[in-house]
Write an enzyme that holds these catalytic residues in place. Sequence first.
Site, PDB file in Angstrom:
ATOM      1  CB  CYS A 124      -0.895  -0.003   1.236  1.00 43.28           C
ATOM      2  SG  CYS A 124      -1.621   1.618   1.533  1.00 43.28           S
ATOM      3  CG  ASN A 158      11.022  -4.407 -10.719  1.00 45.30           C
ATOM      4  OD1 ASN A 158      12.023  -4.258 -11.408  1.00 45.30           O
ATOM      5  ND2 ASN A 158      10.029  -5.199 -11.083  1.00 45.30           N
ATOM      6  CD  GLU A 159       7.955  -4.317 -14.624  1.00 46.93           C
ATOM      7  OE1 GLU A 159       7.212  -5.181 -14.131  1.00 46.93           O
ATOM      8  OE2 GLU A 159       8.390  -4.378 -15.784  1.00 46.93           O
ATOM      9  CB  CYS A 164      -3.835   0.493  -2.366  1.00 46.11           C
ATOM     10  SG  CYS A 164      -4.293  -0.102  -0.717  1.00 46.11           S
ATOM     11  CB  CYS A 166      -6.370   0.228   2.416  1.00 45.81           C
ATOM     12  SG  CYS A 166      -5.056   1.448   2.573  1.00 45.81           S
ATOM     13  CB  CYS A 169      -5.469   4.406  -0.163  1.00 47.32           C
ATOM     14  SG  CYS A 169      -3.850   3.631  -0.424  1.00 47.32           S
ATOM     15  CD  GLU A 317      12.882  -5.963 -16.035  1.00 47.35           C
ATOM     16  OE1 GLU A 317      12.024  -6.724 -16.530  1.00 47.35           O
ATOM     17  OE2 GLU A 317      12.870  -5.604 -14.852  1.00 47.35           O
ATOM     18  CD  GLU A 365       9.643 -13.507 -13.323  1.00 50.02           C
ATOM     19  OE1 GLU A 365      10.796 -13.266 -12.941  1.00 50.02           O
ATOM     20  OE2 GLU A 365       8.770 -12.629 -13.499  1.00 50.02           O
ATOM     21  CE1 TYR A 367      10.688 -25.133 -17.403  1.00 53.26           C
ATOM     22  CE2 TYR A 367       8.369 -24.800 -16.874  1.00 53.26           C
ATOM     23  CZ  TYR A 367       9.490 -25.620 -16.922  1.00 53.26           C
ATOM     24  OH  TYR A 367       9.407 -26.919 -16.502  1.00 53.26           O
ATOM     25  CG  HIS A 368      11.439 -14.634 -18.113  1.00 48.91           C
ATOM     26  ND1 HIS A 368      12.464 -14.021 -18.807  1.00 48.91           N
ATOM     27  CD2 HIS A 368      10.377 -13.794 -18.171  1.00 48.91           C
ATOM     28  CE1 HIS A 368      12.020 -12.845 -19.256  1.00 48.91           C
ATOM     29  NE2 HIS A 368      10.766 -12.689 -18.884  1.00 48.91           N
TER      30      HIS A 368
HETATM   31  C1  GLA Z   1       9.124  -7.507 -15.267  1.00 55.11           C
HETATM   32  C2  GLA Z   1       9.861  -7.480 -13.950  1.00 55.11           C
HETATM   33  C3  GLA Z   1      10.888  -8.554 -13.814  1.00 55.11           C
HETATM   34  C4  GLA Z   1      10.410  -9.851 -14.394  1.00 55.11           C
HETATM   35  C5  GLA Z   1      10.028  -9.640 -15.830  1.00 55.11           C
HETATM   36  C6  GLA Z   1       9.598 -10.916 -16.519  1.00 55.11           C
HETATM   37  O1  GLA Z   1       9.608  -6.666 -16.206  1.00 55.11           O
HETATM   38  O2  GLA Z   1      10.457  -6.226 -13.700  1.00 55.11           O
HETATM   39  O3  GLA Z   1      11.154  -8.709 -12.440  1.00 55.11           O
HETATM   40  O4  GLA Z   1       9.313 -10.319 -13.667  1.00 55.11           O
HETATM   41  O5  GLA Z   1       8.948  -8.750 -15.877  1.00 55.11           O
HETATM   42  O6  GLA Z   1       9.245 -10.683 -17.856  1.00 55.11           O
HETATM   43 ZN    ZN Z   2      -3.748   1.587   0.695  1.00 53.50          ZN
END
Ligand code: GLA
Ligand code: ZN
Length: 681
Positions: A124, A158-159, A164, A166, A169, A317, A365, A367-368
């Site tokens: 959150c 990350n990303e 949220c 809650c 929020c 990425e 992941e 198999y990524h």
């Molecule tokens: C995203 C994430 C990574 C990974 C890739 C897989 O971009 O940032 O940690 O999970 O996807 O495609």
């Molecule tokens: Zn929240």
Amino acid sequence: MSEHGSGDDGRLPYTAKVPYGGDYNPEQWPRDVWDDDHRLFTRAGVDTLTVGVFSWSVTQPAEDVHDFTVLDGILDRAAAEGRQVCLATPTAAVPPWLAKKYPEVNRTDFEGRRHRYGQRHNFCPSSPAYRRLSTALAARLAERYARHPALLAWHVNNEYGGSCYCDLCAEAFRDWLRARHGALDALNDAWCTTFWSHRFTDWDEIEPPSALTEHWRGPDHTAFQGVTLDYQRFMTDALLGCFTAEKDAIRVHDPDTPVTTNLMGVYRPVDYHRWAPHLDFASWDNYPPLDAPPTRPALAHDLMRGLKGGAPFWLMEQTPSTTACRDVNPLRRPGELRLATWQAVAHGADAALFFQLRASRGACEKYHGAVIGHAGRDDTRVFAEVAALGAELERLGALSLGARTPARTALLFDWDSWWALEISDGPSRLIRYPDVVHAYYRAAREAGADVDVVPVTADLTSYDVVLAPVLHLVEGDLATRLEAVARRGGTVLATFLTARCDAHDRAFLADVPGPLAPLMGIRVDEWDARPEDVVQPVRLGELTARARFVFEIVRLRGATPVAVYGADFYAGSPAVTRNRFGGGEGWYVATSLDQPGVDHVVRRVLARHALTGPYADHRDVETATRVTPDGAHLLFLLHHGAKPTAVAVHAAARDLLTGRRLDRGDTLVLAPLGVAVLVLQ
Ligand code: GLA
Ligand code: ZN
């Protein structure tokens, strides 16, 4: 420049060449494998490792226990091998102890369900415990590694994404609304709350718009667009607050190293233009949808380049071979990785990084795709392609670093309009903002024009052509600035459902298209929305384009028709118009034309300004230009076709990848998925 400002130059990390490498999580495998990793990195030309993403439970196994042994080992080893590190704060996945001790950290979803521990990207953003612990850890990492010889850049979290609902929020939303609207009267006015008896008399009466409140049938169906729009903006800012808090914590110990976070390109939930001023440089993760035309990732690259006023960005990425999260995960065919990477560089990427360097052993992941698979081999096809690309980037050296795109065409991209359009009841749920934007972008790109994809607040004075497809909301002084483009001879193109509403999604009390009506020289009183299978023929010269979804009925108020509808009671009325305005023109496309129709219109607009490129007749050959800080012109030729093609070179050049000298008119043969990087002489 407003809060959406993008005019600031990005500050990129100093590098001697395009950083090459990617996500590296050796905390997931035994130490003796690390030796192999580095031996293989050297063979592949990998010089940059993104380290520490999702390492929170390793680095802080309990609230009062920190253990940097593993991270120290990874960074020290990288430095010893001469590799640089993009160091992540691990705050995108919280450790189990944290969620157990502070359940507020877990999000409440759109349906009102408080989640329990699991997955990632689900903290959150308003949780004080999350804020305190994430910033404390960021500070400790910065304190420890700010002067580490391997440190190149900071990668916060990350990303960031999602939302949220809650109670924390809800409280934060009310504070945000107080700051935005000042008084309840202003908020009631902005949200049109007299409709359905919603006039608020106390800030505490305001609820986040969710399945329990204003919504039905999911996040796109809201009774009050103004409320939902403000919640999207608030959530963008709430997540941004998490980023800036960590960045500030890093800055206490490390005043210099550039800080970024990996964005997701054309991603609806977060308005990246609001984030842009806070990033030192932009970076993003490129996972194009299956079977997407190459202009889809190109649009995302150009959008990311537009975040920092055209400064280069990092490709943080991409997969070297396959994803794992889709139902079906095809391989990148031989040559596709190389082409996609050069496409990124052509559009302004100053780094080329993979997810991931070595495959995870377990979990979702495993198999990524990875540069190095579970068997640790260097004689696989993927490894060979990665290594060959590494050698090519070595040859490129520093040449493209800092190079800029000299675009004279701008495309306005606006998250507010995206949200407003897709949460609107009427006229049609079949219009998807990114699809229409992409159609116009694609037309310009395939005609050979370099395109800057910019926010509505961008300085437009350097553009000859400004494309404004489905720009549903027109805010501030935009209409005046678009008129200024036309006054000095430029062309502005707008489409159906453009300039309908103000910043709060309130219809203008004026003829459509509101503040753009004088520039377009038209008036729209009615619009007909039809199912997907209803096609209107629209004749454009030799071409009969197929129009669908929405047909606005245009009355001319000074404009001249370029094309008319071919059927129904509005047959013969204008579907495309142009209007002289100052020394320039305003073009209006009143319906959703198919791609050939959009191509036709956009090529005519570009031709007015001699902006179609020298290779515009080679549909499969993408071109992109970058001008280096020394003034060298790089022309990237990217052949997306399956058969070899020959082009006559338009100017004397040297092909950087082959060393070949070319004179004007010489034939250059591009293999299927082939690339040429021409340094124009
Ligand atoms: C995203 C994430 C990574 C990974 C890739 C897989 O971009 O940032 O940690 O999970 O996807 O495609
Ligand atoms: Zn929240």
